[in-house]
Design an enzyme around this catalytic site. Structure first.
Site, short mmCIF file in Angstrom:
data_model
loop_
_atom_site.label_atom_id
_atom_site.label_comp_id
_atom_site.label_asym_id
_atom_site.label_seq_id
_atom_site.Cartn_x
_atom_site.Cartn_y
_atom_site.Cartn_z
N LYS A 250 14.80 5.20 -0.91
CA LYS A 250 13.63 5.88 -1.47
C LYS A 250 13.74 7.39 -1.29
O LYS A 250 13.35 8.17 -2.17
CB LYS A 250 12.36 5.34 -0.82
CG LYS A 250 11.07 5.83 -1.47
CD LYS A 250 9.86 5.08 -0.91
CE LYS A 250 8.58 5.52 -1.61
NZ LYS A 250 7.39 4.77 -1.11
N LYS B 54 -18.83 -6.88 -18.15
CA LYS B 54 -18.38 -7.93 -17.25
C LYS B 54 -17.86 -9.14 -18.02
O LYS B 54 -18.53 -9.64 -18.93
CB LYS B 54 -19.52 -8.35 -16.34
CG LYS B 54 -19.15 -9.47 -15.39
CD LYS B 54 -20.35 -9.94 -14.58
CE LYS B 54 -19.98 -11.16 -13.73
NZ LYS B 54 -21.15 -11.67 -12.99
N PHE C 91 5.82 8.13 2.30
CA PHE C 91 5.56 7.02 3.22
C PHE C 91 5.95 5.72 2.54
O PHE C 91 5.90 5.59 1.31
CB PHE C 91 4.06 6.96 3.57
CG PHE C 91 3.70 7.65 4.85
CD1 PHE C 91 3.31 6.93 5.97
CD2 PHE C 91 3.74 9.03 4.93
CE1 PHE C 91 2.99 7.57 7.15
CE2 PHE C 91 3.40 9.69 6.10
CZ PHE C 91 3.02 8.95 7.22
N ASP D 287 0.96 0.25 -7.86
CA ASP D 287 2.14 0.35 -8.72
C ASP D 287 1.85 -0.15 -10.13
O ASP D 287 2.53 0.23 -11.08
CB ASP D 287 3.29 -0.47 -8.12
CG ASP D 287 3.79 0.11 -6.81
OD1 ASP D 287 3.84 1.35 -6.70
OD2 ASP D 287 4.12 -0.67 -5.90
N LYS E 94 13.83 9.64 -4.79
CA LYS E 94 12.64 10.43 -5.12
C LYS E 94 12.74 11.89 -4.66
O LYS E 94 11.76 12.63 -4.68
CB LYS E 94 11.40 9.75 -4.57
CG LYS E 94 11.30 8.31 -5.08
CD LYS E 94 9.94 7.71 -5.04
CE LYS E 94 9.95 6.32 -5.67
NZ LYS E 94 8.63 5.69 -5.71
N ASN F 233 -5.73 -2.63 -2.48
CA ASN F 233 -4.90 -3.05 -1.36
C ASN F 233 -5.64 -2.75 -0.06
O ASN F 233 -6.69 -2.09 -0.08
CB ASN F 233 -3.54 -2.33 -1.41
CG ASN F 233 -3.68 -0.83 -1.32
OD1 ASN F 233 -4.08 -0.29 -0.30
ND2 ASN F 233 -3.35 -0.13 -2.42
#
Length: 401
Positions: free
Chosen positions: A336, A288, A322, A278, A340, A209
């Site tokens: 959240k 490869k 975060f 995730d 959590k 990301n």
């Protein structure tokens, strides 16, 4: 707050050097012990005898002119300082510091000191906005240098705009405020996660990301400056390790999970700002993969939920999560937070221009398990990091903001 503090004042060559004389006087009146280093250019505006009279200490101007032959003066001064202040900081000394140049007494001592360095820029408005100066300021900001922003007004060159050295009274107030809150994390152990993870498909391909790690590194830098013992667990990023921070490098979400759980029991505060994958490929190929004529689908499986596991195992730790959201920040954040078992959560509004991945700034909402909320407008990630840490300390103690 400045009583007995040891401050090295670096004066570089700009017309605002005359204000540095008043600043020396104000610092001394506030109880600080001030030692002044002048560049050769500064002599054209104010003489060394002025600073010697105001500080009642020798003024340092030449790297090779040892005031005390039993010491190496630039190393001794660098070690002596509780704080280093550059005022005025010209474009030249800012460029030297950002480039690692040490060719006079001031620049050499700056490279040798481990004390916090505060930079009060002063220059022409067009110089202040030049891309080279902006780049240098950005680099110094990433390294943890602190800035006392110049004011706007009439400049000696005749222009009106930003670039005027902040007034001595205001600079002294900034330093007093900083000393008042600098060590609020003294003795605390803080664990911070940062950056992305990489989940391999084969030896040359992976999912990741756009996280740069800047927010996590800013938190680590500021926590260290506030006195904490900091451990930074980071994915692959191109950032220098903040001073005084213990860095652990990882690659995958599983690596992050194992590293965090190992460090977790002995921590007082844990801030999970990393953007952990995730999902990961269910199958990772040893060699490869070759192209084929048809489509290719990758079957994915869930990674371990690190934050949820930390919330489950939490004992004495203060846990901050975060999240990056584009809408309904409060609703998603509260969901959240509760799910959590967090003490606080910071939700970055990535829909706002200049906020989120790849930017030097963030706009955020911080929600606490006590129900309190703080909204932070767009600001530098270091400024936001300081606010997050300060507010967390208040919340841990049950104090109002």
């Amino acid at each position: 707050m400045l009583e007995g503090k040891k401050i090295v004042l670096g004066v570089s060559g700009g017309i605002a050097a005359y204000k540095a004389a008043a600043l020396t006087s104000k610092l001394a009146q506030a109880g600080a012990e001030v030692r002044v280093i002048m560049t050769e250019s500064a002599h054209h505006f104010v003489g060394p005898n002025t600073f010697q009279a105001l500080s009642r200490r020798p003024v340092y101007t030449d790297t090779f002119k040892e005031v005390d032959p039993t010491q190496i003066q630039h190393i001794d001064l660098a070690d002596w300082a509780d704080l280093f202040l550059l005022a005025p900081a010209t474009a030249n000394i800012i460029g030297k510091l950002a480039g690692g140049i040490a060719d006079d007494m001031l620049s050499t001592t700056l490279l040798a000191t481990e004390a916090p360095v505060y930079i009060a820029p002063a220059m022409n408005v067009h110089m202040y906005s030049h891309p080279a100066v902006i780049k240098n300021l950005k680099q110094l900001d990433e390294w943890g240098f602190r800035f006392i922003e110049p004011g706007e007004g009439y400049l000696a060159c005749g222009y009106v705009g930003k670039g005027r050295l902040e007034e001595p009274e205001s600079i002294v107030q900034v330093l007093e405020n900083e000393f008042n809150k600098t060590k609020v994390l003294q003795g605390k152990r803080v664990l911070i996660t940062a950056g992305p993870t990489r989940e391999n498909i084969d030896p040359v391909r992976y999912f990741t990301n756009p996280s740069t790690g800047r927010m996590g590194f800013a938190l680590a830098r500021q926590a260290s400056l506030m006195g904490a013992v900091v451990t930074l667990i980071t994915g692959p990023v191109d950032l220098d390790t903040p001073g005084g921070v213990n860095r652990i490098d990882i690659i995958t979400a599983e690596d992050m999970y194992q590293a965090v759980l190992k460090e977790y029991p002995q921590q007082d505060i844990v801030i999970k700002s990393a953007a952990v994958a995730d999902y990961k490929p269910k199958v990772t190929y040893e060699h490869k993969m070759k192209k084929s004529s048809g489509d290719y689908a990758v079957e994915m499986e869930r990674t371990k939920d690190i934050l949820k596991e930390l919330g489950r195992q939490k004992e004495h730790q203060y846990l901050i999560g975060f999240a990056a959201e584009t809408n309904d920040l409060e609703a998603y954040g509260r969901q959240k937070l509760e799910k959590k078992n967090l003490d606080a959560i910071v939700i970055n509004n990535v829909a706002e221009e200049g906020s989120g991945f790849g930017h030097d700034t963030n706009a955020s909402l911080m929600i606490f398990s006590t129900g309190k909320e703080n909204t932070y407008p767009l600001m530098s990630k270091d400024d936001l990091a300081r606010k997050i840490l300060e507010e967390s300390v208040h919340d841990m103690k049950g104090e109002p903001s």
